[in-house]
Design a protein around this motif. Structure first.
Motif, short mmCIF file in Angstrom:
data_model
loop_
_atom_site.label_atom_id
_atom_site.label_comp_id
_atom_site.label_asym_id
_atom_site.label_seq_id
_atom_site.Cartn_x
_atom_site.Cartn_y
_atom_site.Cartn_z
N SER A 223 0.80 -1.22 0.00
CA SER A 223 0.00 0.00 0.00
C SER A 223 0.84 1.27 0.00
CB SER A 223 -0.92 0.02 1.23
OG SER A 223 -1.78 -1.08 1.22
N SER A 224 2.11 1.14 0.25
CA SER A 224 2.99 2.30 0.37
C SER A 224 3.24 2.97 -0.98
CB SER A 224 4.34 1.86 0.96
OG SER A 224 5.23 2.94 1.00
N THR A 225 3.37 4.28 -0.95
CA THR A 225 3.70 5.02 -2.17
C THR A 225 5.21 5.05 -2.41
OG1 THR A 225 3.72 7.10 -0.94
CG2 THR A 225 1.66 6.49 -2.05
N SER A 226 5.99 4.72 -1.40
CA SER A 226 7.44 4.68 -1.57
C SER A 226 7.89 3.25 -1.86
CB SER A 226 8.16 5.22 -0.33
OG SER A 226 7.83 4.45 0.80
N MET A 227 8.99 3.12 -2.55
CA MET A 227 9.53 1.82 -2.93
C MET A 227 10.27 1.22 -1.75
SD MET A 227 9.55 -0.19 -5.40
CE MET A 227 10.40 -1.56 -6.09
N VAL A 228 9.90 -0.01 -1.40
CA VAL A 228 10.57 -0.74 -0.33
C VAL A 228 11.21 -1.97 -0.95
CG1 VAL A 228 10.23 -1.98 1.83
CG2 VAL A 228 8.87 0.05 1.37
N ASN A 229 12.48 -2.20 -0.63
CA ASN A 229 13.19 -3.35 -1.19
C ASN A 229 12.69 -4.64 -0.55
OD1 ASN A 229 14.79 -1.76 -2.83
ND2 ASN A 229 16.41 -1.59 -1.31
N VAL A 230 12.14 -5.52 -1.40
CA VAL A 230 11.65 -6.82 -0.95
C VAL A 230 12.31 -7.88 -1.82
CG1 VAL A 230 9.62 -8.28 -0.70
CG2 VAL A 230 9.44 -5.85 -0.23
N MET A 231 12.73 -8.97 -1.17
CA MET A 231 13.40 -10.06 -1.86
C MET A 231 12.58 -11.34 -1.77
SD MET A 231 16.43 -8.72 -2.74
CE MET A 231 17.60 -10.02 -2.93
N TYR A 232 12.62 -12.11 -2.86
CA TYR A 232 12.03 -13.44 -2.89
C TYR A 232 13.04 -14.35 -3.59
CZ TYR A 232 9.10 -17.39 -4.14
OH TYR A 232 8.60 -18.67 -4.30
N ASN A 233 13.54 -15.33 -2.87
CA ASN A 233 14.56 -16.25 -3.41
C ASN A 233 15.75 -15.50 -4.01
OD1 ASN A 233 13.13 -18.52 -2.64
ND2 ASN A 233 12.22 -18.85 -4.64
N GLY A 234 16.19 -14.45 -3.33
CA GLY A 234 17.36 -13.71 -3.77
C GLY A 234 17.12 -12.72 -4.89
N GLN A 235 15.86 -12.51 -5.26
CA GLN A 235 15.52 -11.63 -6.37
C GLN A 235 14.68 -10.46 -5.86
OE1 GLN A 235 12.95 -13.45 -9.34
NE2 GLN A 235 13.99 -12.32 -10.95
N ASP A 236 14.97 -9.25 -6.35
CA ASP A 236 14.16 -8.08 -6.01
C ASP A 236 12.78 -8.23 -6.64
OD1 ASP A 236 16.11 -6.65 -4.56
OD2 ASP A 236 16.99 -5.90 -6.41
N VAL A 237 11.74 -8.06 -5.81
CA VAL A 237 10.37 -8.20 -6.30
C VAL A 237 9.52 -7.02 -5.86
CG1 VAL A 237 10.44 -10.72 -6.38
CG2 VAL A 237 9.62 -9.59 -4.31
N TYR A 238 8.38 -6.88 -6.54
CA TYR A 238 7.38 -5.88 -6.22
C TYR A 238 6.14 -6.62 -5.74
CZ TYR A 238 4.05 -2.07 -6.93
OH TYR A 238 3.09 -1.12 -6.74
N ILE A 239 5.56 -6.18 -4.62
CA ILE A 239 4.34 -6.79 -4.10
C ILE A 239 3.15 -6.06 -4.70
CG2 ILE A 239 2.96 -7.32 -2.06
CD1 ILE A 239 5.55 -7.22 -0.40
N GLU A 240 2.34 -6.77 -5.46
CA GLU A 240 1.16 -6.18 -6.09
C GLU A 240 -0.05 -6.24 -5.17
OE1 GLU A 240 0.14 -7.63 -9.92
OE2 GLU A 240 2.20 -7.53 -10.64
N HIS A 241 -0.24 -7.36 -4.52
CA HIS A 241 -1.45 -7.58 -3.72
C HIS A 241 -1.12 -8.55 -2.59
CE1 HIS A 241 -5.65 -8.27 -2.72
NE2 HIS A 241 -5.41 -9.56 -2.77
N VAL A 242 -1.81 -8.37 -1.45
CA VAL A 242 -1.64 -9.28 -0.32
C VAL A 242 -3.00 -9.79 0.11
CG1 VAL A 242 -0.84 -9.50 2.07
CG2 VAL A 242 0.41 -8.03 0.47
N ASP A 243 -3.11 -11.10 0.25
CA ASP A 243 -4.28 -11.77 0.80
C ASP A 243 -3.92 -12.15 2.23
OD1 ASP A 243 -6.27 -13.51 1.62
OD2 ASP A 243 -6.34 -14.61 -0.27
N GLN A 244 -4.24 -11.25 3.16
CA GLN A 244 -3.83 -11.46 4.55
C GLN A 244 -4.47 -12.70 5.15
OE1 GLN A 244 -3.73 -8.13 7.26
NE2 GLN A 244 -3.33 -6.68 5.60
N GLY A 245 -5.71 -12.99 4.75
CA GLY A 245 -6.41 -14.15 5.30
C GLY A 245 -5.72 -15.46 4.99
#
Length: 59
Positions: free
Chosen positions: A11-33
């Motif tokens: 939900s953030s407007t700023s870019m946060v560095n997130v990694m998945y299996n050593g690769q930089d990724v962008y989170i589009e959507h989260v299903d918290q449930g």
């Protein structure tokens, strides 16, 4: 990463560095449930996949 933090990043407007299996990724959507996130590599927005938020790391 916990689902609440993943949602904050998605939900953030700023870019946060997130990694998945050593690769930089962008989170589009989260299903918290279900604890899932829809992500794609930073350099390939067409390569979407759903993964457990537990497998994501904030860099």
């Amino acid at each position: 990463m916990d689902p609440k933090r993943a949602q904050e990043i998605a939900s953030s407007t700023s870019m946060v560095n997130v990694m998945y299996n050593g690769q930089d990724v962008y989170i589009e959507h989260v299903d918290q449930g279900n604890g899932l996130a829809t992500i794609h590599p930073i350099d390939n927005p067409n390569q979407k996949q759903s993964v457990s938020v537990q497998s994501l790391d904030e860099a």
